[in-house]
Design a protein around this motif. Structure first.
Motif, short mmCIF file in Angstrom:
data_model
loop_
_atom_site.label_atom_id
_atom_site.label_comp_id
_atom_site.label_asym_id
_atom_site.label_seq_id
_atom_site.Cartn_x
_atom_site.Cartn_y
_atom_site.Cartn_z
N LEU A 159 0.84 -1.20 0.00
CA LEU A 159 0.00 0.00 0.00
C LEU A 159 0.87 1.25 0.00
O LEU A 159 0.56 2.25 -0.66
CB LEU A 159 -0.93 0.00 1.21
CG LEU A 159 -2.19 -0.86 1.12
CD1 LEU A 159 -2.96 -0.82 2.44
CD2 LEU A 159 -3.09 -0.38 -0.02
N GLY A 160 1.96 1.20 0.76
CA GLY A 160 2.90 2.32 0.77
C GLY A 160 3.51 2.55 -0.60
O GLY A 160 3.69 3.69 -1.03
N LEU A 161 3.81 1.47 -1.31
CA LEU A 161 4.35 1.59 -2.66
C LEU A 161 3.33 2.21 -3.60
O LEU A 161 3.68 3.00 -4.49
CB LEU A 161 4.78 0.22 -3.19
CG LEU A 161 5.97 -0.45 -2.50
CD1 LEU A 161 6.29 -1.77 -3.18
CD2 LEU A 161 7.20 0.45 -2.49
N LEU A 162 2.06 1.84 -3.43
CA LEU A 162 1.02 2.45 -4.27
C LEU A 162 0.99 3.96 -4.08
O LEU A 162 0.93 4.72 -5.05
CB LEU A 162 -0.35 1.87 -3.93
CG LEU A 162 -1.54 2.62 -4.57
CD1 LEU A 162 -1.55 2.41 -6.08
CD2 LEU A 162 -2.85 2.20 -3.95
N ILE A 163 1.04 4.41 -2.82
CA ILE A 163 1.03 5.84 -2.54
C ILE A 163 2.25 6.51 -3.16
O ILE A 163 2.17 7.61 -3.74
CB ILE A 163 0.98 6.08 -1.02
CG1 ILE A 163 -0.36 5.56 -0.46
CG2 ILE A 163 1.17 7.56 -0.69
CD1 ILE A 163 -0.43 5.55 1.05
N LEU A 164 3.40 5.84 -3.06
CA LEU A 164 4.63 6.38 -3.65
C LEU A 164 4.51 6.49 -5.18
O LEU A 164 4.93 7.49 -5.77
CB LEU A 164 5.81 5.48 -3.29
CG LEU A 164 7.20 5.93 -3.74
CD1 LEU A 164 7.53 7.31 -3.16
CD2 LEU A 164 8.25 4.91 -3.33
N ILE A 165 3.91 5.49 -5.80
CA ILE A 165 3.70 5.53 -7.25
C ILE A 165 2.80 6.70 -7.63
O ILE A 165 3.08 7.44 -8.58
CB ILE A 165 3.08 4.20 -7.73
CG1 ILE A 165 4.09 3.06 -7.62
CG2 ILE A 165 2.59 4.31 -9.18
CD1 ILE A 165 3.49 1.68 -7.83
N GLU A 166 1.71 6.88 -6.89
CA GLU A 166 0.77 7.96 -7.20
C GLU A 166 1.42 9.33 -7.02
O GLU A 166 1.25 10.22 -7.87
CB GLU A 166 -0.48 7.84 -6.32
CG GLU A 166 -1.29 6.58 -6.53
CD GLU A 166 -1.84 6.47 -7.93
OE1 GLU A 166 -2.07 7.52 -8.57
OE2 GLU A 166 -2.04 5.34 -8.41
N LEU A 167 2.15 9.52 -5.94
CA LEU A 167 2.79 10.81 -5.69
C LEU A 167 3.86 11.10 -6.74
O LEU A 167 3.94 12.23 -7.26
CB LEU A 167 3.41 10.82 -4.29
CG LEU A 167 2.44 10.82 -3.11
CD1 LEU A 167 3.20 10.72 -1.79
CD2 LEU A 167 1.57 12.07 -3.13
N SER A 168 4.67 10.10 -7.07
CA SER A 168 5.73 10.33 -8.05
C SER A 168 5.16 10.52 -9.46
O SER A 168 5.73 11.26 -10.26
CB SER A 168 6.73 9.17 -8.04
OG SER A 168 6.11 7.93 -8.31
N SER A 169 4.02 9.90 -9.75
CA SER A 169 3.41 10.08 -11.07
C SER A 169 2.86 11.51 -11.22
O SER A 169 3.00 12.13 -12.28
CB SER A 169 2.29 9.06 -11.31
OG SER A 169 1.20 9.27 -10.44
N VAL A 201 11.23 0.12 -3.49
CA VAL A 201 11.05 1.57 -3.52
C VAL A 201 11.53 2.15 -4.84
O VAL A 201 10.87 3.01 -5.45
CB VAL A 201 11.78 2.23 -2.33
CG1 VAL A 201 11.71 3.75 -2.44
CG2 VAL A 201 11.19 1.76 -1.01
N PHE A 202 12.70 1.68 -5.31
CA PHE A 202 13.21 2.13 -6.61
C PHE A 202 12.23 1.78 -7.73
O PHE A 202 11.96 2.59 -8.62
CB PHE A 202 14.57 1.49 -6.91
CG PHE A 202 15.71 2.10 -6.14
CD1 PHE A 202 15.99 3.46 -6.24
CD2 PHE A 202 16.50 1.32 -5.33
CE1 PHE A 202 17.05 4.03 -5.54
CE2 PHE A 202 17.57 1.87 -4.62
CZ PHE A 202 17.83 3.22 -4.72
#
Length: 217
Positions: A16-26, A68-69
């Motif tokens: 779930l944390g990775l999903l949030i990271l993907i959305e923010l970075s996108s 994370v990368f």
């Protein structure tokens, strides 16, 4: 064998944390970064991600940062694609909440039933059906929503594939999440490559159906 609930919880929470990271970075990439340079970076990472995944199993700190990368580079690649194709991201919060809710529900179902294989398989099947629907929206309606949901479905699908392929109930959460992130990045980048090149960028796949449609338009 009793399911390792602690590892299960960590794997769901980290993804779930990775999903949030993907959305923010996108979102960041869509606004601030140049499309072509980011997509070139994603292509380079595509060549490196499997060797680095193998190394991550032997190097402790790489094991903790590998997913994370993958999430960061997948996110900026998605954002660059959104910018390149002028994809509208209105009302994405609703779908993100839906994704998180589905993950939480499935976590509790696995905890209650102790049947992570069966529940993972059901989610894989449902995700594949969902991908069919989103591809239809994308091709027939050229829908921004179809594009966004396709990426989201791939991200969701890859987690449950990784969970299903896990060899034992006493699994390590990083093994599940890192492999899921590897599949996720590969899937996301492949979709971007197919769409922006109209199928020409992956000649090893039979994309004749796509090309025929483009010729008819």
């Amino acid at each position: 064998m009793e399911l390792n609930r602690k590892a299960l919880f960590k794997s769901f929470l980290l993804y779930l944390g990775l999903l949030i990271l993907i959305e923010l970075s996108s979102v960041f990439s869509k606004i601030y970064l140049a499309e072509k340079s980011v997509l070139t970076l994603a292509g380079i990472w595509m060549l490196l991600t499997i060797p680095i995944y193998i190394l991550s199993k032997k190097i402790k700190y790489l094991n903790y940062t590998y997913s994370v990368f993958n999430a960061l580079i997948a996110g900026v690649a998605i954002g660059s694609y959104y910018s390149l194709k002028a994809v509208n991201l209105d009302n994405i919060f609703f779908w993100i909440v839906g994704f998180c809710l589905a993950i939480v529900i499935n976590y509790w179902l696995i905890v209650i039933t102790n049947k992570y294989k069966e529940i993972s398989l059901i989610n894989i099947i449902l995700s594949l059906i969902g991908m069919g629907v989103t591809i239809y929206l994308l091709i027939t309606l050229n829908s921004s929503l179809g594009t966004y949901l396709l990426f989201l479905t791939v991200i969701y699908l890859c987690f449950f594939i990784s969970l299903y392929l896990n060899k034992g109930e006493s699994f390590k959460y990083l093994d599940v999440v890192n492999f899921a992130s590897l599949l996720m990045f590969g899937g996301v980048f492949l979709i971007i490559l197919i769409i922006i090149t109209e199928g020409d960028g992956i000649e090893f796949l039979d994309m004749s159906w796509w090309k025929k449609k483009k010729l008819m338009e």
